[in-house]
Design a protein around this motif. Structure first.
Motif, PDB file in Angstrom:
ATOM      1  N   LEU A  27       0.831  -1.191   0.000  1.00 21.11           N
ATOM      2  CA  LEU A  27       0.000   0.000   0.000  1.00 21.11           C
ATOM      3  C   LEU A  27       0.875   1.252   0.000  1.00 21.11           C
ATOM      4  CD1 LEU A  27      -2.748  -1.300   2.427  1.00 21.11           C
ATOM      5  CD2 LEU A  27      -2.810  -1.156  -0.068  1.00 21.11           C
ATOM      6  N   THR A  31      -0.815   5.691   3.185  1.00 19.59           N
ATOM      7  CA  THR A  31      -1.741   4.850   3.946  1.00 19.59           C
ATOM      8  C   THR A  31      -1.542   5.015   5.449  1.00 19.59           C
ATOM      9  OG1 THR A  31      -1.818   3.228   2.154  1.00 19.59           O
ATOM     10  CG2 THR A  31      -2.505   2.472   4.347  1.00 19.59           C
ATOM     11  N   SER A  65      -1.051  -5.470   1.686  1.00 19.23           N
ATOM     12  CA  SER A  65      -2.285  -6.247   1.604  1.00 19.23           C
ATOM     13  C   SER A  65      -1.921  -7.659   1.155  1.00 19.23           C
ATOM     14  CB  SER A  65      -3.258  -5.616   0.599  1.00 19.23           C
ATOM     15  OG  SER A  65      -4.405  -6.438   0.439  1.00 19.23           O
ATOM     16  N   ILE A  83      -8.136  -6.902  -1.531  1.00 19.73           N
ATOM     17  CA  ILE A  83      -8.868  -5.795  -2.147  1.00 19.73           C
ATOM     18  C   ILE A  83      -9.616  -6.232  -3.394  1.00 19.73           C
ATOM     19  CG2 ILE A  83      -8.574  -3.528  -3.222  1.00 19.73           C
ATOM     20  CD1 ILE A  83      -5.968  -3.330  -1.405  1.00 19.73           C
ATOM     21  N   ARG A  89     -13.646   1.588  -6.051  1.00 21.89           N
ATOM     22  CA  ARG A  89     -13.444   1.941  -4.649  1.00 21.89           C
ATOM     23  C   ARG A  89     -13.154   3.432  -4.504  1.00 21.89           C
ATOM     24  NH1 ARG A  89     -15.885  -2.085  -4.102  1.00 21.89           N
ATOM     25  NH2 ARG A  89     -15.098  -4.096  -3.317  1.00 21.89           N
ATOM     26  N   TRP A  94      -7.031   1.443  -3.630  1.00 19.36           N
ATOM     27  CA  TRP A  94      -7.767   0.189  -3.779  1.00 19.36           C
ATOM     28  C   TRP A  94      -8.556   0.127  -5.084  1.00 19.36           C
ATOM     29  CZ3 TRP A  94     -10.631   0.227   1.630  1.00 19.36           C
ATOM     30  CH2 TRP A  94      -9.665   0.193   2.657  1.00 19.36           C
ATOM     31  N   ASP A 126     -10.948  -4.122   2.135  1.00 21.88           N
ATOM     32  CA  ASP A 126      -9.619  -4.677   1.852  1.00 21.88           C
ATOM     33  C   ASP A 126      -9.432  -6.066   2.454  1.00 21.88           C
ATOM     34  OD1 ASP A 126      -9.769  -3.328   4.335  1.00 21.88           O
ATOM     35  OD2 ASP A 126      -7.597  -3.149   4.463  1.00 21.88           O
ATOM     36  N   GLY A 129     -12.282  -8.433  -0.926  1.00 25.15           N
ATOM     37  CA  GLY A 129     -12.315  -8.106  -2.348  1.00 25.15           C
ATOM     38  C   GLY A 129     -12.266  -9.289  -3.293  1.00 25.15           C
TER      39      GLY A 129
END
Length: 299
Positions: A27, A31, A65, A83, A89, A94, A126, A129
């Motif tokens: 990410l 973040t 992630s 995700i 999103r 994402w 997340d 997904g």
């Protein structure tokens, strides 16, 4: 840097269980300040052990992630589904991803048709997904032969929640199609936890969401705990009061985090962070009146 599909997937051996990390995407640096606003650069740099794995020298957090996959009691299990690809999103990090996640999952020996159980620690965008993928303009379950499992408290909470448009969209493309296919199972997770099968338990860690669970694995005397979002980043070991901006109940989230860390501290239990950057896993040791993570690199 995205891992190569040709590289062996990171894994840890826990008795008879091999736990694989299935990477989706690192990410972006923004973040950390959004997700954990109290993890200011001076707070992060004050914990030298966070560098180089979990933060850079300037105090920017590294957050990933990924999912975990393993076989326990003959069941092929996936914990959280990231995700997802092609999802609309609100969070730009994402939005409309195109990653080789399923190829990595297959490389770990878990092609989608082979997965028996998908555990969802909670129902955030997340973590759900890859519950579905798009086929001919329709979102269909990615793991058609699996049971998808989450806590009854979690699903009931969102059923009565006044969702904004972004969350409604997430449920429409990643949760409701699984329900409509008859694949979602709701489990009552009591204070003592819920055994799913020998060697696999869900333990309640509410606060981030009301029905959030952590996942406990045991095999031949060895134990591991997958955090979900009870702990987003190792900086929270040193500062358990640091919570996420999206915690539904920040006070309860902190209490759950402290209880989880207390339960594994100074033991051989392996802590596997659902958003921890590599090396991702470690053992929790007491440091002053809080904790730190002693990394255990993957094989």
């Amino acid at each position: 840097m995205q891992p190569s599909l040709a590289a062996p997937l990171p894994s840890w051996t826990l008795g008879d269980i091999a736990v694989h990390r299935v990477d989706e995407v690192p990410l972006p640096p923004a973040t950390g300040p959004w997700l954990l606003p109290d993890a200011r650069p001076d707070v992060v740099t004050g914990q030298g052990w966070l560098h180089p794995h979990f933060a850079d020298r300037e105090g920017t957090l590294r957050i990933d992630s990924h999912s975990f996959a393993f076989v326990v009691d003959g069941m092929r299990v996936l914990v959280d589904t990231g995700i997802g690809n092609g999802k609309q999103r609100a969070n730009p990090a994402w939005h409309n991803l195109h990653t080789p996640y399923l190829e990595r999952l297959t490389a770990a020996g878990f092609p989608p048709d082979s997965v028996d159980l998908v555990i969802l620690t909670h129902l955030h965008a997340d973590h759900v997904g890859w519950n579905t993928r798009e086929r001919d303009g329709v979102w269909v379950p990615t793991f058609p032969h699996a049971r998808y499992l989450t806590s009854r408290t979690e699903r009931d909470f969102w059923a009565g929640y006044d969702m904004d448009e972004a969350r409604r969209q997430m449920f429409a493309d990643s949760v409701i199609p699984v329900e409509q296919a008859g694949l979602l199972d709701l489990v009552d997770v009591l204070a003592e936890g819920a055994e799913i099968t020998p060697g696999l338990r869900l333990t309640p860690t509410p606060g981030h969401t009301p029905g959030h669970v952590a996942v406990e694995l045991t095999s031949r005397g060895a134990r591991a705990v997958i955090t979900g979002d009870c702990v987003h980043h190792p900086v929270q070991l040193a500062h358990p009061a640091i919570g996420a901006c999206v915690d539904i109940d920040p006070r309860q989230s902190e209490a759950s985090r402290r209880a989880l860390l207390r339960s594994v501290a100074d033991t051989d239990t392996l802590l596997l962070g659902t958003h921890f950057a590599p090396p991702t896993a470690g053992r929790v040791i007491t440091q002053g009146d809080a904790y730190r993570l002693l990394p255990v690199p993957a094989a």
